[in-house]
Design a protein around this motif. Structure first.
Motif, PDB file in Angstrom:
ATOM      1  N   TRP A 176      -0.439  -0.405  -0.163  1.00 20.35           N
ATOM      2  CA  TRP A 176      -0.805   0.733  -0.590  1.00 20.35           C
ATOM      3  C   TRP A 176       0.623   1.537  -0.115  1.00 20.35           C
ATOM      4  O   TRP A 176       1.696   1.670   0.716  1.00 20.35           O
ATOM      5  N   ARG A 177       1.152   2.524  -1.047  1.00 20.32           N
ATOM      6  CA  ARG A 177       2.501   3.397  -0.609  1.00 20.32           C
ATOM      7  C   ARG A 177       2.229   4.342  -0.146  1.00 20.32           C
ATOM      8  O   ARG A 177       0.978   5.251   0.113  1.00 20.32           O
ATOM      9  N   GLY A 222      -2.751  -1.657   6.767  1.00 17.59           N
ATOM     10  CA  GLY A 222      -1.980  -0.521   7.198  1.00 17.59           C
ATOM     11  C   GLY A 222      -0.904  -0.712   7.754  1.00 17.59           C
ATOM     12  O   GLY A 222       0.022   0.413   7.834  1.00 17.59           O
ATOM     13  N   GLU A 223       0.159  -1.982   8.310  1.00 15.91           N
ATOM     14  CA  GLU A 223       1.000  -1.992   8.927  1.00 15.91           C
ATOM     15  C   GLU A 223       1.899  -2.263   7.226  1.00 15.91           C
ATOM     16  O   GLU A 223       1.473  -2.957   6.522  1.00 15.91           O
ATOM     17  N   VAL A 224       3.445  -2.069   7.758  1.00 14.51           N
ATOM     18  CA  VAL A 224       4.257  -1.771   7.153  1.00 14.51           C
ATOM     19  C   VAL A 224       4.192  -3.274   6.319  1.00 14.51           C
ATOM     20  O   VAL A 224       5.082  -3.917   7.013  1.00 14.51           O
ATOM     21  N   ALA A 225       5.164  -3.699   5.207  1.00 15.83           N
ATOM     22  CA  ALA A 225       4.981  -5.184   4.629  1.00 15.83           C
ATOM     23  C   ALA A 225       6.286  -5.220   4.432  1.00 15.83           C
ATOM     24  O   ALA A 225       6.504  -4.524   3.250  1.00 15.83           O
ATOM     25  N   GLU A 226       7.038  -6.145   5.050  1.00 19.70           N
ATOM     26  CA  GLU A 226       8.219  -5.903   5.253  1.00 19.70           C
ATOM     27  C   GLU A 226       8.422  -6.756   3.903  1.00 19.70           C
ATOM     28  O   GLU A 226       7.796  -8.360   3.644  1.00 19.70           O
ATOM     29  N   ARG A 242       2.780  -0.421   2.458  1.00 19.54           N
ATOM     30  CA  ARG A 242       2.034  -0.790   3.671  1.00 19.54           C
ATOM     31  C   ARG A 242       0.622  -2.249   3.212  1.00 19.54           C
ATOM     32  O   ARG A 242       0.483  -2.097   1.564  1.00 19.54           O
ATOM     33  N   ASP A 243       0.310  -3.413   4.086  1.00 19.94           N
ATOM     34  CA  ASP A 243      -0.774  -3.709   3.881  1.00 19.94           C
ATOM     35  C   ASP A 243      -1.792  -2.742   4.108  1.00 19.94           C
ATOM     36  O   ASP A 243      -1.979  -2.735   4.963  1.00 19.94           O
TER      37      ASP A 243
END
Lengths: 553, 250, 371
Positions: free
Chosen positions: A101-102, A114-118, A109-110
């Motif tokens: 999700w952008r 909802g965590e930032v997907a590195e 983000r996952d």
């Protein structure tokens, strides 16, 4: 259980992924269990559940089904995901069917956590596109998910949305939530929404009749529009709907009258404040003070000056400036009144028409003086925070400043009554009013009592000025616009009777406001003035006249 | 004026007037025959002035009858209509038109058409002037005819008002305390004047001065708390123990 | 009757002065060319005409207040209605020369998209009809109002306040566009009257003289009324209304006659005023205007007739001076005048003279009764 929902700590509005906290996740999981759904073990630590991964498809039918499945999956972020899909910010990676999700900053983000997907390469992602079929599925899902949202405000908004859309598909979700809903307000809204949805469905007539009855009971304009716009229903339902519309119209008319009466009481309290000081000077001393309005104006300008002084020197006290303005305005106007009595009025006792002329001249001088000092323009006096805003009470809009003025006018009225009835000064004043010579020979200093009475009446006018500064423009003409009305109130109520003043002010205010929708503001005022003129023909001494010998002298 | 000597001229029956719960008149009844002079006495607040207010239409009674002459119901008429019937009134406090001359005061009271549209006349007629002369003579104001009434002494104002009553020539005169503030000589003269007027008019006179009432030598009615306490000759009334108790004092 | 008319020397003196000055101003404007020492500028002509209209209004007020004890704070309503009657006539005379060029409808009606003339505008194209209305409408309003008020025995300050409410209500009504009287802007842009352009000096002098004649007639009518038996009764009503009733008079009918005559005079004054100032709008009904007119009478001396004329002219001269030279000070001056006159010279200028004279002659009591 409910209590825990209430403590979920959501901000108002539809929650986004960011706000979906741990508590929510736990609650939704609980909810899913309660619903008897087989909740797949929630994917912890970034491993997305099957329900989410099912979204990673370019086939619209599959996507629609996946959305519907997601709603029932108990996936904690389901609502956020569906919303992102609607907004076009949901993407997927073809390779492992992971969904991202952008966010507003453009970071990925996952979708599940909802965590930032590195380290996710945007190039490898494809946006998920929707068509109408998917959009319908999204709307239904959002509706259903919102209906079961822990935040009652969200549930309420969702119910309202269903009420407007009349979407029959929402009925099962509503039924499910209604079975558990305990918040009365939300429950009402959901019942109405369900009824609306029933009317939009192809259900049997008796269900629809019950729905019409329920909506008619809701009684607001939306309900009226819904019932009035009902099409494609049987004769019986149409009839019931028409009856419902009529009932709502009656209720709305009643509400309008109640609202007008409230406005009337509010106007009446303003009139009361403006007239009550006049009732003292005119009513008990027989002095026509045409400069009474200017005493009100002085009070309003005092409020302005106090507020400006605080703005400059003590801004932290600004909210309480009125507390300082009230006694100061009283003192300023009372002092002005005492001066006027000593310098002008006392030479004119027993010559009411000349008093009228002299005080009119005085009003011109005071107006021009204020104009010279403060300028001819309107001055801004702010409302303190506790007097701003409004709330609704049973369909009637109540503004805080008007409410406070009603309260204030009552305090002033009863305070004045207390002074007149319970203090030595009040006793002396009444004695002088009734028999000046006798009072004088009993040792009452009648000139002093006259002066103080006039000061009291003027001081009360100053209090009125404080109140008026909160709802009207503070300008040199402030007093002029109230003087005729105030005299009307005193004359209407009967001279020398504060209860009469109260009844007269309220009657005039209410009649004025009730006439306004019929006749328009200006014409309403004219009608009131003419009615008053006619009334005075019938009862020249007002509503509560004094009788007996005292009148003749 | 159709009433004959000895007929009932004024008939009050059960007249009640209430001000804010206070009964100013309490079922008052009083009968006056044509040609009679009656003196009304009583303590302050007995209802003497209120009675006159009822008779002249200033106050409407709550209950009771007030009939004048041959059947005129006074409770249904207003002041000018009652004045036109032939009831004149002199107030307790002398009320003359202070900014006009003595002559004009009498002229205004002279009987004649009172309607506004008949009032656009300038000079007074010869009979009017003669009548004014005669009246001013009677009330000893001939030398003051050009003076403003406001400049007269208290006693002179009283007399001017009596003169105005004469000019009005009513069938019944209501006279409220005519000798208040007068010297003994003036009082004596006033009582003679009233007796003189009584030859051709009926009179109801309210007075506190018992000596004056005695000098009039007429039937006396004593009021107390809004109704009649005693009625008869002055000797009869002043011997009444209740009258002595409430009014005359021991 | 002749003695009644001429016996008040002050009234006669004021009448002569009004006649002479009015005549002289007119001649000075028309007969002497600009630049001549004796030339009177046109603006003085219009200003004098305006003052005379105020004087006529003041006479009407003096009749009811000075002699009848009725303090009307709403005489502006009669003045304004007379003015509107004249204004309507002048509007009709504009004809197709308006901005929109409509044959019948005044500009403001075209602007409001009205299609035809309201019925109450019919007949105002006739001068005679308009003049009749300028007297009839104020007269009828005064009759209706006075009939109700006097019959109910409303008097003193109560009456004053109701009259003020009356003019206030009228002002609000005339502010409305849908009343058909031009709303806020009123009636203006007049062109001609009786076939003559309003902008010529001859017309202005003509209007000035007409106003002068109206004041003289007003003085005569008032003088006759107050010197007659009617006037004596009216004065008696002022001083002791209750007593008059017990003499068999009906004070209400006397007061009513006085009020109606007074209202008609105010109406005529308004009708003469409008062509000279070129505009009539609802602000003429403002309570302030009516009260200002009362103060003219108070300054001049009420109950003297002569004082009404003197006061109206004197106060307005003062007003013209202040509002052109020291506009900031004008309200202070006017307000101060109200206070000082009532405190220091309650009988006014002329009233003071009368009292002094009488004191010399008879050594007797005051002339002015209670207010």
């Amino acid at each position: 259980m409910v209590a825990r929902w209430g403590t979920a700590g959501h901000s108002p509005g539809v929650p986004s992924l960011c706000t979906a906290g741990r508590a929510v996740r736990r609650i939704v999981a609980t909810l899913a269990i309660l619903l008897g759904l087989a909740a797949p073990a929630a994917a912890q630590g970034g491993v997305q559940g099957e329900a989410i991964r099912a979204l990673a498809t370019t086939n619209f039918d599959e996507l629609a089904r996946a959305v519907e499945r997601l709603a029932l999956s108990g996936e904690p972020n389901a609502l956020g995901i569906v919303e992102a899909l609607r907004d076009g910010t949901l993407l997927f990676r073809q390779a492992d069917r992971a969904v991202f999700w952008r966010d507003a900053q453009g970071r990925m983000r996952d979708a599940a956590t909802g965590e930032v997907a590195e380290g996710v390469a945007p190039a490898a992602l494809r946006p998920l596109r929707v068509n109408n079929r998917v959009r319908r599925a999204i709307d239904a899902t959002i509706g259903a998910l919102s209906l079961s949202n822990p935040d009652p405000r969200v549930r309420l908004a969702a119910a309202e949305r269903v009420f407007r859309s009349r979407d029959p598909d929402a009925i099962p979700a509503l039924d499910a939530q209604l079975a558990r809903e305990t918040e009365a307000r939300v429950r009402h809204a959901m019942e109405a929404a369900r009824a609306a949805a029933v009317l939009g469905s192809a259900m049997a007539d008796d269900a629809k009749l019950a729905a019409v009855a329920l909506i008619a009971r809701r009684g607001d304009l939306e309900a009226r529009n819904l019932l009035a716009g009902l099409a494609g229903v049987s004769e019986a339902v149409a009839q019931a709907a028409a009856a419902g519309v009529a009932a709502i119209d009656r209720r709305q008319a009643m509400l309008r009258i109640v609202q007008d009466i409230y406005y009337g009481i509010s106007l009446g309290s303003v009139l009361l404040l403006a007239a009550i000081g006049l009732a003292v000077t005119f009513g008990t001393m027989g002095v026509i003070n045409m400069a009474h309005g200017e005493m009100v104006m002085l009070g309003a300008y005092t409020t302005f000056v106090v507020q400006e002084a605080m703005r400059r020197n003590a801004p932290w006290l600004l909210d309480w400036s009125l507390a300082f303005a009230v006694p100061l305005a009283f003192l300023v106007s009372a002092l002005a009144g005492a001066l006027v009595e000593r310098l002008i009025i006392r030479f004119l006792y027993g010559r009411p028409l000349e008093t009228l002329l002299a005080t009119f001249g005085l009003s011109l001088v005071l107006q021009q003086a204020v104009r010279t000092i403060f300028g001819p323009n309107n001055r801004e006096v702010g409302n303190p925070s506790w007097m701003s805003g409004a709330f609704e009470l049973g369909g009637v809009l109540v503004t805080w400043n008007r409410l406070w003025i009603i309260v204030f006018s009552m305090i002033v009225l009863f305070g004045l009554m207390l002074v007149l009835r319970r203090t030595a000064f009040g006793l002396a004043m009444r004695a002088v009013t009734q028999n000046r010579r006798m009072a004088g020979s009993m040792g009452i200093r009648t000139p002093w009592v006259d002066c103080m009475t006039f000061a009291l009446g003027s001081g009360v006018a100053g209090l009125a000025g404080v109140a008026l500064s909160q709802i009207d423009n503070v300008s040199p003409n402030l007093g002029q616009s109230y003087i005729i009305d105030s005299f009307m109130v005193v004359v209407f109520g009967g001279v020398g009777n504060l209860w009469g003043t109260l009844v007269a002010a309220m009657t005039l205010g209410i009649v004025n406001k009730l006439l306004e929708p019929i006749a328009g503001a200006v014409l309403g005022k004219i009608v009131v003035l003419l009615l008053l003129v006619l009334f005075i023909q019938r009862k020249p001494r007002g509503l509560f006249p004094l009788k007996g010998r005292a009148v003749e002298s | 004026m159709t009433t004959q000597q000895g007929d009932t001229l004024l008939y009050l029956d059960g007249v009640t007037v209430t001000f804010d719960g206070f009964r100013a008149l309490n079922t008052l009844s009083l009968v006056l025959t044509a040609g009679e002079m009656r003196a009304v006495i009583g303590p302050n607040g007995a209802g003497k002035t209120t009675m006159m207010d009822v008779i002249t239409g200033r106050t409407r009674p709550d209950a009771g009858k007030a009939i004048f002459g041959d059947g005129h119901d006074l409770t249904r008429l207003d002041e000018p209509a009652i004045a036109a019937l032939g009831i004149g009134r002199k107030f307790q406090k002398p009320t003359v038109f202070e900014t006009q001359t003595v002559e004009d005061n009498v002229l205004l009271a002279l009987e004649g058409d009172r309607r506004a549209r008949r009032a656009f006349r300038f000079a007074s007629t010869l009979p009017e002037r003669e009548r004014i002369d005669q009246i001013l003579e009677t009330v000893h104001l001939s030398n003051h005819r050009e003076r403003l009434a406001g400049g007269l002494s208290h006693g002179q104002k009283q007399w001017l008002e009596i003169g105005m009553l004469l000019a009005q020539d009513p069938e019944l005169l209501l006279v409220d305390e005519p000798v208040a503030g007068m010297t003994d000589a003036e009082t004596e003269e006033t009582s003679q004047l009233l007796v003189e007027i009584n030859r051709s008019h009926s009179i109801l006179v309210v007075e506190h001065d018992i000596a004056f009432v005695r000098a009039l030598g007429v039937k006396v009615t004593c009021l107390h708390e809004g109704s009649v306490l005693a009625e008869g000759s002055i000797d009869h009334v002043s011997a009444n123990p209740r009258v002595i108790e409430v009014y005359l004092g021991r | 009757m002749r003695t009644a008319l001429f016996s008040d020397r002050l009234v006669v003196a004021v009448a002569i002065i009004v006649a002479l000055v009015t005549f002289a101003i007119g001649i000075g404007n028309l007969a002497f060319p600009p630049g001549s020492v004796l030339h009177v500028p046109t603006y003085v002509v219009s200003l004098s005409g305006k003052y005379l209209c105020y004087a006529l209004l003041a006479l009407g007020i003096d009749l009811v207040w000075g002699y009848g004890g009725i303090l009307s704070l709403g005489h502006g309503v009669f003045f304004g209605l007379g003015g509107y009657a004249m204004g309507m006539h002048l509007m009709r005379l504009i004809g197709p020369r308006g901005v929109y060029g409509h044959a019948v409808l005044p500009d403001f009606m075209v602007f409001l998209n009205w299609k035809e003339l309201p019925w109450y505008w019919y007949g105002f194209d006739s001068f005679a009809f308009a003049m009749l209305m300028a007297m009839l409408v104020p007269g009828l309003l005064a009759f209706g109002f006075g009939f109700l008020a006097f019959r109910a025995r409303v008097s003193g300050v109560y009456l004053s306040i109701i009259t003020q409410a009356l003019t206030f209500a009228t002002m609000l009504a005339f502010f409305r566009n849908d009343m058909g009287f031009g709303g806020n802007n009123g009636l203006t842009d007049f062109r001609e009257l009786l076939g003559f352009s309003l902008r010529t000096d001859e017309m202005r002098v003509g209007l000035l003289w007409a106003s002068g004649v109206a004041v003289l007639l007003g003085l005569a009518v008032c003088r006759l009324m107050v010197a007659s038996r009617f006037g004596k009764v009216l004065l008696a009503v002022r001083d002791a209304e209750a007593r008059v009733r017990f003499l068999g008079y009906r004070p209400e009918s006397y007061k009513l006659v006085a009020l109606v005559v007074s209202a008609v005079m105010a109406g005529i004054a308004g009708a003469l005023y409008v062509p000279q100032v070129g505009i009539i709008n609802p602000s003429e009904f403002a309570p302030m205007n009516s009260i200002e007119a009362v103060i003219w009478v108070a300054v001049g001396g009420r109950g003297t007739l002569a004082g009404a004329v003197v006061g109206a002219v004197a106060v307005n001269l003062l007003k013209t001076f202040f509002t052109t030279r020291l506009p900031e000070i004008w309200l202070f001056a006017l307000g101060g005048l109200f206070i000082l006159v009532t405190l220091l010279i309650p009988r006014g200028i002329v009233g003071g003279i009368v009292t002094a004279e009488r004191r010399r002659a008879v050594g007797a009591a005051p002339i002015a009764g209670p207010a």
